[in-house]
Design a protein around this motif. Structure first.
Motif, mmCIF file in Angstrom:
data_model
loop_
_atom_site.group_PDB
_atom_site.id
_atom_site.type_symbol
_atom_site.label_atom_id
_atom_site.label_comp_id
_atom_site.label_asym_id
_atom_site.label_seq_id
_atom_site.Cartn_x
_atom_site.Cartn_y
_atom_site.Cartn_z
ATOM 1 N N UNK A 97 -41.335 62.901 -27.849
ATOM 2 C CA UNK A 97 -42.284 62.671 -28.938
ATOM 3 C C UNK A 97 -43.394 63.717 -28.904
ATOM 4 N N UNK A 98 -43.025 65.017 -28.869
ATOM 5 C CA UNK A 98 -44.070 66.035 -28.927
ATOM 6 C C UNK A 98 -44.648 66.061 -30.342
ATOM 7 N N UNK A 99 -45.940 66.284 -30.433
ATOM 8 C CA UNK A 99 -46.620 66.196 -31.722
ATOM 9 C C UNK A 99 -47.741 65.176 -31.647
ATOM 10 N N UNK A 100 -48.357 64.915 -32.782
ATOM 11 C CA UNK A 100 -49.534 64.033 -32.819
ATOM 12 C C UNK A 100 -49.185 62.548 -32.740
ATOM 13 N N UNK A 101 -47.979 62.179 -33.133
ATOM 14 C CA UNK A 101 -47.624 60.761 -33.247
ATOM 15 C C UNK A 101 -46.874 60.305 -31.990
ATOM 16 N N UNK A 102 -47.612 59.692 -31.085
ATOM 17 C CA UNK A 102 -47.038 59.276 -29.808
ATOM 18 C C UNK A 102 -46.436 57.872 -29.926
ATOM 19 N N UNK A 103 -45.432 57.566 -29.106
ATOM 20 C CA UNK A 103 -44.751 56.271 -29.226
ATOM 21 C C UNK A 103 -45.616 55.092 -28.813
ATOM 22 N N UNK A 104 -46.719 55.328 -28.097
ATOM 23 C CA UNK A 104 -47.632 54.243 -27.765
ATOM 24 C C UNK A 104 -48.671 54.034 -28.866
ATOM 25 N N UNK A 105 -48.542 54.806 -29.958
ATOM 26 C CA UNK A 105 -49.387 54.609 -31.118
ATOM 27 C C UNK A 105 -48.686 53.726 -32.146
ATOM 28 N N UNK A 106 -49.313 53.517 -33.291
ATOM 29 C CA UNK A 106 -48.798 52.576 -34.275
ATOM 30 C C UNK A 106 -47.742 53.183 -35.190
ATOM 31 N N UNK A 107 -47.807 54.498 -35.441
ATOM 32 C CA UNK A 107 -47.004 55.085 -36.507
ATOM 33 C C UNK A 107 -45.871 55.982 -36.042
ATOM 34 N N UNK A 108 -45.610 56.078 -34.763
ATOM 35 C CA UNK A 108 -44.560 56.975 -34.275
ATOM 36 C C UNK A 108 -43.176 56.462 -34.650
ATOM 37 N N UNK A 109 -42.278 57.397 -34.910
ATOM 38 C CA UNK A 109 -40.893 57.009 -35.212
ATOM 39 C C UNK A 109 -40.183 56.574 -33.935
ATOM 40 N N UNK A 110 -39.334 55.592 -34.078
ATOM 41 C CA UNK A 110 -38.520 55.056 -32.981
ATOM 42 C C UNK A 110 -39.373 54.625 -31.779
ATOM 43 N N UNK A 111 -40.558 54.096 -32.064
ATOM 44 C CA UNK A 111 -41.407 53.592 -30.985
ATOM 45 C C UNK A 111 -40.739 52.435 -30.257
ATOM 46 N N UNK A 112 -39.860 51.708 -30.968
ATOM 47 C CA UNK A 112 -39.184 50.567 -30.339
ATOM 48 C C UNK A 112 -38.262 51.015 -29.206
ATOM 49 N N UNK A 113 -37.739 52.251 -29.293
ATOM 50 C CA UNK A 113 -36.898 52.781 -28.216
ATOM 51 C C UNK A 113 -37.754 53.028 -26.975
ATOM 52 N N UNK A 114 -38.933 53.583 -27.196
ATOM 53 C CA UNK A 114 -39.860 53.838 -26.090
ATOM 54 C C UNK A 114 -40.305 52.533 -25.444
ATOM 55 N N UNK A 115 -40.572 51.526 -26.265
ATOM 56 C CA UNK A 115 -41.118 50.264 -25.758
ATOM 57 C C UNK A 115 -40.151 49.540 -24.815
ATOM 58 N N UNK A 116 -38.855 49.834 -24.924
ATOM 59 C CA UNK A 116 -37.883 49.201 -24.023
ATOM 60 C C UNK A 116 -38.151 49.587 -22.572
ATOM 61 N N UNK A 117 -38.765 50.750 -22.369
ATOM 62 C CA UNK A 117 -38.978 51.264 -21.017
ATOM 63 C C UNK A 117 -40.426 51.136 -20.565
ATOM 64 N N UNK A 118 -41.282 50.711 -21.466
ATOM 65 C CA UNK A 118 -42.695 50.566 -21.127
ATOM 66 C C UNK A 118 -42.903 49.346 -20.239
ATOM 67 N N UNK A 119 -43.659 49.538 -19.161
ATOM 68 C CA UNK A 119 -44.022 48.448 -18.258
ATOM 69 C C UNK A 119 -45.485 48.119 -18.518
ATOM 70 N N UNK A 120 -45.814 46.882 -18.893
ATOM 71 C CA UNK A 120 -47.197 46.532 -19.222
ATOM 72 C C UNK A 120 -48.170 46.879 -18.104
ATOM 73 N N UNK A 121 -49.344 47.302 -18.500
ATOM 74 C CA UNK A 121 -50.382 47.697 -17.557
ATOM 75 C C UNK A 121 -50.994 46.450 -16.916
#
Length: 370
Positions: free
Chosen positions: A328-352
């Motif tokens: 996700x290089x660019x301004x729209x990061x997957x931990x933000x609201x508007x990034x494309x395919x953020x749901x793919x990233x969220x599968x691997x995210x471990x809550x803080x």
């Protein structure tokens, strides 16, 4: 009989002396290794934490070959680094060791996060990066001092992070790996090449125009060809650039060619020689100069990028699923609201567990909604 007893006594004494010498040498070696782990390097990279071995059950399940992966982890993007490492760890049976480069004020937060159940068996080493290493080597734009991010230069110092490794992988914190990292590690490098990158003219990312950044698929999009210093290098302006967010490094060749010193030379000139159209990037141009036609290539499926270039979906869901690494290089990061395919990233995210990153994420969403 007496002579025999004397010979036996001499033999026993010799054995005792031999054992004492071995014991002394072992203690000296142990002390040496302890110092090697605890002493700061000349670059101010202080090893803080190291998990030397996984539990025996996991060690038996994973291959013995050690795969070194270097990643930078800033506090405001720490969730990205955690998700990237989790995706790598869960998709391989290899003996991966993460070398996590961060700043001193992030160490406690990072250490707490790494104790989360999904991550507790990962092998890692935390390195405190001292920004003073860059003093006199980087020109900070006085009009945009906030654009200076010390950890973006971490990739320039790879041999310092893994001094005993012959090879290493570097990944940005905004990636997700969907296949076995061993395949990327085994990328063949041509003789004399210190690194392998993914070219921007490959089939997955050719001719990407990013708003405000010109043609970021060839050298003219990164270098100011109006400057004589650039023209004297005789580098063709239409040469395909490459993305330095994911690469494989031959550290032996890197040290032989003194790549770090070469990069430091060119990063000191960043304000004067590099394209003014770039969106604050001052790390890519030195790499492009130093590795001009002197790098190998990685499979483009190991760096499917530009997912953060816009809020829209650039690729089909089938293609994203087949990709080995998403970037996700660019301004729209997957931990933000508007990034494309953020749901793919969220599968691997471990809550803080500290709850800090969640607050940052909500703040980002509120900002983007304005």
């Amino acid at each position: 009989m007496t002579l025999r007893k004397v010979n036996i006594s001499i033999l026993i004494v010799a054995v005792v002396i031999f054992l004492l010498v071995i014991h002394h040498n072992f203690l000296s070696l142990s002390e040496f290794l302890r110092r090697e782990l605890s002493d700061p390097s000349p670059l101010g990279l202080q090893p803080i934490d190291f998990i030397p071995a996984a539990p025996q059950r996991l060690a038996d399940e994973r291959n013995d070959k050690e795969i070194s992966v270097v990643i930078a982890a800033s506090d405001e993007r720490l969730g990205g680094a955690i998700a990237a490492m989790n995706s790598i760890y869960q998709n391989t049976r290899a003996n991966v060791v993460f070398h996590i480069v961060t700043l001193n004020d992030t160490v406690d937060h990072l250490r707490t996060w790494l104790r989360s159940p999904p991550l507790k068996n990962m092998r890692y080493r935390i390195l405190d990066f001292d920004p003073r290493v860059l003093e006199g080597k980087v020109q900070v734009d006085p009009q945009k001092p906030d654009n200076f991010k010390p950890l973006t230069f971490a990739r320039f110092y790879l041999p310092s992070f893994v001094p005993h490794a012959e090879k290493a992988i570097y990944v940005d914190d905004d990636v997700i790996v969907q296949d076995d990292i061993v395949e990327l590690y085994n990328t063949p490098l041509k003789p004399g090449h210190a690194a392998a990158f993914s070219d921007d003219c490959d089939s997955t990312s050719s001719k990407v125009a990013v708003r405000g950044a010109g043609n970021q698929y060839n050298y003219i999009g990164f270098l100011d060809y109006k400057k004589e210093t650039i023209r004297k290098l005789a580098m063709k302006a239409n040469t395909c650039s490459f993305n330095p967010g994911v690469f494989v490094a031959n550290l032996t060749e890197w040290k032989l060619q003194n790549i770090t010193k070469q990069l430091e030379k060119w990063m000191a000139l960043n304000v004067e020689l590099y394209s003014k159209t770039l969106a604050g990037s001052i790390t890519t141009p030195p790499l492009l100069i130093v590795f001009y036609k002197q790098h190998s290539s990685i499979d483009p499926m190991w760096n499917v990028r530009h997912l953060g270039s816009s809020a829209g979906k650039r690729y089909s869901s089938q293609f994203v699923e087949a990709a080995k690494l998403l970037h996700w290089n660019g301004h729209f990061k997957p931990w933000g609201r508007t990034a494309s395919y953020a749901e793919v990233w969220e599968k691997w995210y471990v809550p803080d567990p500290a709850g800090k990153f969640n607050l940052i994420r909500r703040h980002s969403e509120a900002y983007e909604a304005k």
